[in-house]
Design a protein around this motif. Structure first.
Motif, PDB file in Angstrom:
ATOM      1  N   HIS A 116      39.396  76.857  19.458  1.00  0.00           N
ATOM      2  CA  HIS A 116      38.761  78.100  19.016  1.00  0.00           C
ATOM      3  C   HIS A 116      37.264  78.124  19.297  1.00  0.00           C
ATOM      4  O   HIS A 116      36.604  79.134  19.064  1.00  0.00           O
ATOM      5  CB  HIS A 116      38.982  78.279  17.508  1.00  0.00           C
ATOM      6  CG  HIS A 116      40.416  78.228  17.099  1.00  0.00           C
ATOM      7  ND1 HIS A 116      41.314  79.216  17.420  1.00  0.00           N
ATOM      8  CD2 HIS A 116      41.114  77.275  16.418  1.00  0.00           C
ATOM      9  CE1 HIS A 116      42.509  78.892  16.940  1.00  0.00           C
ATOM     10  NE2 HIS A 116      42.412  77.727  16.333  1.00  0.00           N
ATOM     11  N   ASP A 148      35.027  81.181  15.014  1.00  0.00           N
ATOM     12  CA  ASP A 148      35.913  82.265  14.596  1.00  0.00           C
ATOM     13  C   ASP A 148      37.364  81.808  14.641  1.00  0.00           C
ATOM     14  O   ASP A 148      37.734  80.867  15.354  1.00  0.00           O
ATOM     15  CB  ASP A 148      35.733  83.480  15.510  1.00  0.00           C
ATOM     16  CG  ASP A 148      34.362  84.128  15.352  1.00  0.00           C
ATOM     17  OD1 ASP A 148      33.732  83.918  14.295  1.00  0.00           O
ATOM     18  OD2 ASP A 148      33.933  84.827  16.298  1.00  0.00           O
ATOM     19  N   ASN A 149      38.196  82.498  13.878  1.00  0.00           N
ATOM     20  CA  ASN A 149      39.650  82.295  13.874  1.00  0.00           C
ATOM     21  C   ASN A 149      40.085  80.941  13.318  1.00  0.00           C
ATOM     22  O   ASN A 149      41.173  80.460  13.625  1.00  0.00           O
ATOM     23  CB  ASN A 149      40.230  82.474  15.286  1.00  0.00           C
ATOM     24  CG  ASN A 149      39.945  83.844  15.850  1.00  0.00           C
ATOM     25  OD1 ASN A 149      40.128  84.858  15.168  1.00  0.00           O
ATOM     26  ND2 ASN A 149      39.459  83.891  17.090  1.00  0.00           N
ATOM     27  N   SER A 154      34.810  80.884   8.765  1.00  0.00           N
ATOM     28  CA  SER A 154      34.054  81.025  10.010  1.00  0.00           C
ATOM     29  C   SER A 154      32.620  81.423   9.701  1.00  0.00           C
ATOM     30  O   SER A 154      32.365  82.278   8.859  1.00  0.00           O
ATOM     31  CB  SER A 154      34.703  82.081  10.907  1.00  0.00           C
ATOM     32  OG  SER A 154      36.017  81.700  11.246  1.00  0.00           O
ATOM     33  N   GLY A 155      31.699  80.757  10.385  1.00  0.00           N
ATOM     34  CA  GLY A 155      30.297  81.052  10.162  1.00  0.00           C
ATOM     35  C   GLY A 155      29.496  79.797   9.875  1.00  0.00           C
ATOM     36  O   GLY A 155      29.994  78.671  10.034  1.00  0.00           O
TER      37      GLY A 155
END
Length: 611
Positions: free
Chosen positions: A547, A569-570, A602-603
């Motif tokens: 990812h 993400d994801n 995510s982040g």
């Protein structure tokens, strides 16, 4: 040792055409590497250093021609006189090539002579269009009549597609950083066949080599095709000894956890069941290569092309070499005096781990009855090992049934695979710590895994970064190797080479156990991050996933520990709060002292902890 190796090679029995078929759809690349240093040796001789060894050859061109012959030496090692070692020992490579002349303004690729051992039989062959390659770092030119400045010379490095920027690592320990870089380069440089091979001496895939190669490769790149080709190769081309076969299931399991692709498990499920060797199981659950069930029929089912009815005589080649007749630094080679008995602790530890993974694999495939069966078998094996192969008086494991000897190997494997009951972890780790690095480069993978899993992060880090003695990765660097070596030194294995990816445990251990970053759910849908950074004061790491990259930074200041972690993400991650945490904050919000897991979506996340 040599006799055993030759028997093993005969059993592999893969034809040249089969080997060539294994290379279909492989993305091999050639990189031109410029010299990092040039030394003038005399009026007509020069030593060119390309900085690191790669598999390949040399390409040169000149703006001015030379009608006299030119002598080219290629090698991995220098001698004490700063010349390429013409007799480097072991399987450290050297080759001399004579060019009849040097035409002007033409690119000349130096043609090498193939090595018979690694270009016939079971060896993985390169396409004819690539030609012969060898590992080398240095090029020495003799009888150069024209000025050196007229030459353009490159190392033509052959490797599989590799993303150099997919991963990175740095820390407050520069020895650790150097070893990590050594290992990462090894993964790229040894990819030259498009499959995971053992090293240049044989160029044959072996399961144990390939598993460590896979773990390290997945830690630095998110290109999984090379591992998957190698895994598929082993279905039809298994190798001995026993514990090599028992690496097959872990390889397929690891691939699924990183890729999330069920197809290979579905396609090869029945074969994976065979590769657990559960057909050799006794009534008490343990297995032995001396089992009467190890017959020609089973050997053929396992995938061997030419079964040898006497194979049981050599199948248990434990986690280091048997006695070989070589004059070694220690009489027992690399096995810490491991006593070879028919029902031994190392093989059955691997067997337990296979059953444990097969229970999960069966669950992934909705084969619920099989999942229950494998879990039951695993519990039986665990109970039997801890009843029959554990010395209760001393608090650690013996080498096998009927043995009175306890080796490092017989204890580090149960520790690595989760066999040791909680009440005995301290006594087992205490014994392990008395043995030091009394195992081979390969065995170090499981020694380090076991130590991190039992909370011995500082001792594990000390082993990785040890600079004294020759049983260290630092010694590999000091003797001049730029890829990890097959053994700690040629005195421990006289035919050892300087390009064995099974020497890269520090690479995957740093990612998967020191930082504790690995997939928790298949396909890295959920990652786990469980840092055990010991006395490091800072560390930065970039770990590839399908990812995107997990990027993490750590800094320690007195009693404060700060982590900055970016999740792609994801996916999400579960961050395990290190023990002895008194209070802390996650993105500014207070963390309860009792909180063990922090969910990271995510982040970017900032985690501040105070002891």
């Amino acid at each position: 040792m040599k006799k055993h190796i030759y028997i093993c090679l005969a059993l592999l029995s893969i034809s040249i055409s089969q080997a060539q078929n294994s290379l279909k759809n492989i993305d091999l690349r050639t990189t031109d590497v410029k010299p990092t240093k040039v030394d003038k040796l005399d009026t007509e001789s020069y030593l060119i250093d390309f900085g690191k060894a790669f598999f390949g050859t040399v390409q040169l061109s000149s703006t001015r021609g030379q009608v006299d012959s030119l002598v080219i030496h290629l090698g991995e090692k220098l001698n004490d006189e700063n010349r390429i070692d013409r007799d480097p020992g072991g399987t450290i490579r050297y080759q001399k090539v004579v060019l009849k002349n040097l035409p002007a303004n033409q690119k000349i690729k130096v043609k090498l002579t193939p090595d018979k051992r690694n270009s016939t039989g079971a060896a993985i062959l390169l396409p004819d269009s690539i030609g012969v390659v060898m590992p080398f770092r240095y090029c020495e030119i003799e009888n150069l009549k024209i000025p050196f400045k007229e030459l353009s010379i490159h190392q033509r490095a052959l490797h599989n597609k590799f993303n150099d920027n997919a991963s990175s690592f740095s820390s407050s320990n520069k020895i650790l950083d150097s070893i990590w870089q050594l290992c990462k380069h090894t993964i790229k440089a040894t990819s030259f066949t498009g499959l995971y091979v053992d090293g240049d001496r044989e160029r044959i895939p072996y399961e144990a080599d390939a598993y460590i190669n896979q773990l390290s490769h997945y830690s630095v790149d998110s290109l999984y095709n090379m591992a998957r080709r190698t895994n598929a190769y082993f279905i039809e081309n298994p190798t001995w000894p026993t514990e090599w076969l028992l690496h097959t299931v872990p390889m397929f399991y690891t691939d699924y956890m990183y890729t999330g692709d069920l197809k290979t498990l579905q396609d090869h499920y029945e074969n994976l069941k065979l590769k657990t060797l559960m057909d050799l199981e006794r009534e008490d659950g343990l297995i032995s290569s001396s089992s009467p069930h190890l017959n020609k029929e089973l050997i053929e089912k396992l995938g061997f092309k030419k079964p040898d009815t006497k194979i049981k005589d050599i199948i248990d080649w434990p986690p280091a070499q048997k006695d070989t007749g070589w004059k070694l630094a220690t009489a027992e080679g690399e096995r810490d005096g491991y006593e070879i008995v028919p029902v031994n602790t190392v093989v059955n530890s691997f067997y337990y781990y296979n059953l444990k993974l097969m229970a999960e694999i069966a669950g992934f495939l909705d084969k619920n009855e099989d999942a229950i069966l494998f879990k039951k078998k695993a519990n039986t094996v665990k109970e039997t090992i801890n009843t029959k192969l554990f010395n209760k008086e001393k608090g650690y494991y013996i080498d096998g049934e009927g043995s009175a000897h306890s080796s490092l190997h017989a204890n580090m494997m149960p520790l690595a695979f989760g066999l040791v009951p909680k009440e005995h972890i301290t006594s087992v780790t205490d014994f392990i710590k008395t043995r030091g690095m009394a195992c081979s480069v390969y065995g170090a993978q499981y020694l380090l895994e076991g130590l991190y899993k039992s909370g011995e992060a500082q001792y594990a880090l000390d082993l990785i970064t040890e600079t004294k003695g020759d049983r260290t990765w630092w010694n590999m660097i000091q003797v001049g190797a730029t890829m990890t070596m097959e053994a700690w030194d040629v005195k421990y294995k006289p035919n050892a080479d300087w390009n064995h990816a099974w020497g890269t445990p520090p690479l995957n251990i740093t990612t998967r156990h020191m930082w504790g970053i690995k997939p928790k759910a298949p396909g890295f849908k959920v990652a786990e991050i469980q840092p055990q950074l010991a006395n490091l004061t800072y560390s930065n790491i970039k770990v590839p996933t399908k990812h995107g990259a997990i990027i993490a930074n750590f800094k320690k200041d007195k009693n404060n520990r700060h982590y900055n972690i970016e999740i792609p993400d994801n996916m999400s991650a579960e961050f395990t709060v290190p023990p002895n945490n008194l209070k802390g904050r996650h993105n500014g919000k207070k963390i309860k002292p009792s909180q063990k897991i922090i969910i990271l979506k995510s982040g970017v996340h900032s985690i501040d902890l105070k002891q």
